[in-house]
Design a protein around this motif. Structure first.
Motif, PDB file in Angstrom:
ATOM      1  N   GLY A  76       0.862  -1.170   0.000  1.00 24.40           N
ATOM      2  CA  GLY A  76       0.000   0.000   0.000  1.00 24.40           C
ATOM      3  C   GLY A  76       0.903   1.226   0.000  1.00 24.40           C
ATOM      4  O   GLY A  76       2.038   1.174  -0.478  1.00 24.40           O
ATOM      5  N   ALA A  77       0.412   2.331   0.546  1.00 28.87           N
ATOM      6  CA  ALA A  77       1.213   3.556   0.594  1.00 28.87           C
ATOM      7  C   ALA A  77       0.642   4.473   1.661  1.00 28.87           C
ATOM      8  O   ALA A  77      -0.533   4.355   2.052  1.00 28.87           O
ATOM      9  CB  ALA A  77       1.212   4.254  -0.769  1.00 28.87           C
ATOM     10  N   GLY A  78       1.468   5.397   2.127  1.00 26.84           N
ATOM     11  CA  GLY A  78       0.997   6.324   3.144  1.00 26.84           C
ATOM     12  C   GLY A  78       1.805   7.596   3.170  1.00 26.84           C
ATOM     13  O   GLY A  78       2.941   7.649   2.682  1.00 26.84           O
ATOM     14  N   PHE A  79       1.220   8.652   3.736  1.00 28.08           N
ATOM     15  CA  PHE A  79       1.935   9.912   3.903  1.00 28.08           C
ATOM     16  C   PHE A  79       1.593  10.517   5.260  1.00 28.08           C
ATOM     17  O   PHE A  79       0.610  10.137   5.910  1.00 28.08           O
ATOM     18  CB  PHE A  79       1.626  10.899   2.777  1.00 28.08           C
ATOM     19  N   GLY A  80       2.433  11.447   5.697  1.00 25.41           N
ATOM     20  CA  GLY A  80       2.230  12.102   6.979  1.00 25.41           C
ATOM     21  C   GLY A  80       2.599  13.566   6.903  1.00 25.41           C
ATOM     22  O   GLY A  80       3.343  14.001   6.023  1.00 25.41           O
ATOM     23  N   SER A  81       2.091  14.337   7.840  1.00 23.05           N
ATOM     24  CA  SER A  81       2.387  15.767   7.868  1.00 23.05           C
ATOM     25  C   SER A  81       3.822  16.004   8.323  1.00 23.05           C
ATOM     26  O   SER A  81       4.391  15.233   9.094  1.00 23.05           O
ATOM     27  CB  SER A  81       1.413  16.492   8.797  1.00 23.05           C
ATOM     28  N   ILE A 103      -3.373   3.794   2.458  1.00 20.46           N
ATOM     29  CA  ILE A 103      -4.232   2.749   1.891  1.00 20.46           C
ATOM     30  C   ILE A 103      -3.509   1.427   2.074  1.00 20.46           C
ATOM     31  O   ILE A 103      -2.290   1.338   1.855  1.00 20.46           O
ATOM     32  CB  ILE A 103      -4.555   3.027   0.402  1.00 20.46           C
ATOM     33  N   TRP A 104      -4.230   0.413   2.527  1.00 15.24           N
ATOM     34  CA  TRP A 104      -3.584  -0.878   2.758  1.00 15.24           C
ATOM     35  C   TRP A 104      -4.598  -2.006   2.663  1.00 15.24           C
ATOM     36  O   TRP A 104      -5.814  -1.780   2.628  1.00 15.24           O
ATOM     37  CB  TRP A 104      -2.864  -0.893   4.104  1.00 15.24           C
ATOM     38  N   ASN A 105      -4.082  -3.226   2.640  1.00 11.59           N
ATOM     39  CA  ASN A 105      -4.921  -4.416   2.569  1.00 11.59           C
ATOM     40  C   ASN A 105      -5.271  -4.863   3.980  1.00 11.59           C
ATOM     41  O   ASN A 105      -4.387  -5.117   4.797  1.00 11.59           O
ATOM     42  CB  ASN A 105      -4.184  -5.544   1.839  1.00 11.59           C
ATOM     43  N   ALA A 106      -6.567  -4.950   4.263  1.00 10.78           N
ATOM     44  CA  ALA A 106      -7.019  -5.389   5.586  1.00 10.78           C
ATOM     45  C   ALA A 106      -8.143  -6.406   5.426  1.00 10.78           C
ATOM     46  O   ALA A 106      -9.167  -6.340   6.103  1.00 10.78           O
ATOM     47  CB  ALA A 106      -7.488  -4.185   6.403  1.00 10.78           C
TER      48      ALA A 106
END
Length: 296
Positions: free
Chosen positions: A59-64, A190-193
């Motif tokens: 998946g992928a992610g971001f942060g402030s 977003i990820w697989n759950a």
């Protein structure tokens, strides 16, 4: 590019006020406010539009880039189209450490034609288990919609297109802790759950539909920025109204929902909410204390 720090008048959705703010961020570009935190190769940039991808690999992610204390954070998201079963797209605020505070939006994918549901949760001092779930009153995969978290010393409010869907009030007077002393970052991923996300894990992710794509735009943070070099106590003091500063999130007019917002929340609960931890006697034979107080 660093976030723009300025003295400004702020009008934010249904929650508004004004005051001098020399501490605060108001920006709307991804690279001013955020940075990728993992799976850089699963990010696509199309001008002001950002897309996060989920496939079998990641998946992928971001942060402030900064942490904040009080204010409002908003992002516009178009969720995964088609068969999104097993996927979760999250937008949330969180502090660090085992006793962290956290405010979660989790969008739970589903099979084609089934409604998209959103789960909200609140952690206070490391304790969560405060889930609510509702079906959205529109198809969130067909267009962008705004999702916001408003946070003050009086309440935490989750909003969808500026309609409140959940309120968590400060009930310290009843001896209950309230999240107001830890700066929080802003995150999305977003990820697989598929072990739990869709029908309790009964419906698994169909990877023939991948990559699953969540699209973002309209990044906004109107909040008090908390430098890492400053203690939490000092940040809390700086971000709280006093004699010389009056921050919009402390205005009495937004200390609680107005009549229209209260009616909106009642409508959401009556017509769209299908799970509330407060009424789950199997999990909580004794009703959680904050649920009792929220009834009154």
């Amino acid at each position: 590019m660093s976030a723009r720090i300025s003295v400004m008048f702020v009008v934010v959705g249904l929650f508004f006020g004004f005051g001098l703010m020399d501490c605060c961020v108001n920006a709307a570009k991804f690279d001013e406010l955020f940075q990728p935190s993992w799976a850089f190769d699963h990010f696509d940039y199309e001008g002001e539009l950002l897309k996060l991808k989920l496939d079998r690999n990641s998946g992928a992610g971001f942060g402030s880039k900064s942490k904040y204390m009080f204010g409002k954070v908003t992002v516009q998201i178009k969720l995964v189209e088609g068969d999104s079963a097993g996927t979760v797209t999250a937008f949330y605020m969180s502090s660090d450490g085992p006793n962290h505070n956290e405010f979660d939006f989790e969008f739970l994918g589903n099979t084609t034609g089934e409604p998209y549901s959103v789960q909200t949760n609140i952690y206070v001092n490391g304790v969560g288990n405060r889930e609510q779930r509702l079906n959205l009153w529109f198809d969130p995969t067909q267009d962008f919609h705004s999702y916001s978290i408003f946070w003050s010393q009086k309440q935490v409010v989750f909003l969808v297109d500026d309609t409140p869907i959940r309120v968590h009030s400060n009930m310290e007077k009843h001896g209950l802790p309230f999240p107001k002393d830890q700066p929080m970052g802003v995150y999305s991923s977003i990820w697989n759950a598929d072990d739990w996300a869709t029908q309790g894990g009964r419906v698994k992710t169909d990877w023939t539909h991948s990559p699953f794509i969540a699209s973002y735009k309209g990044f906004e943070i109107d909040a008090c920025e908390c430098p890492a070099s400053v203690t939490a106590a000092e940040n809390a003091k700086k971000c709280t109204s006093n004699g010389s500063n009056r921050f919009w999130w402390d205005e009495p007019t937004i200390a609680e929902l107005n009549v229209h917002q209260s009616h909106q929340l009642v409508w959401v609960k009556a017509h769209h909410m299908f799970y509330d931890y407060c009424t789950d006697a199997a999990r909580f034979p004794v009703t959680p204390a904050e649920c009792e107080h929220h009834r009154h």
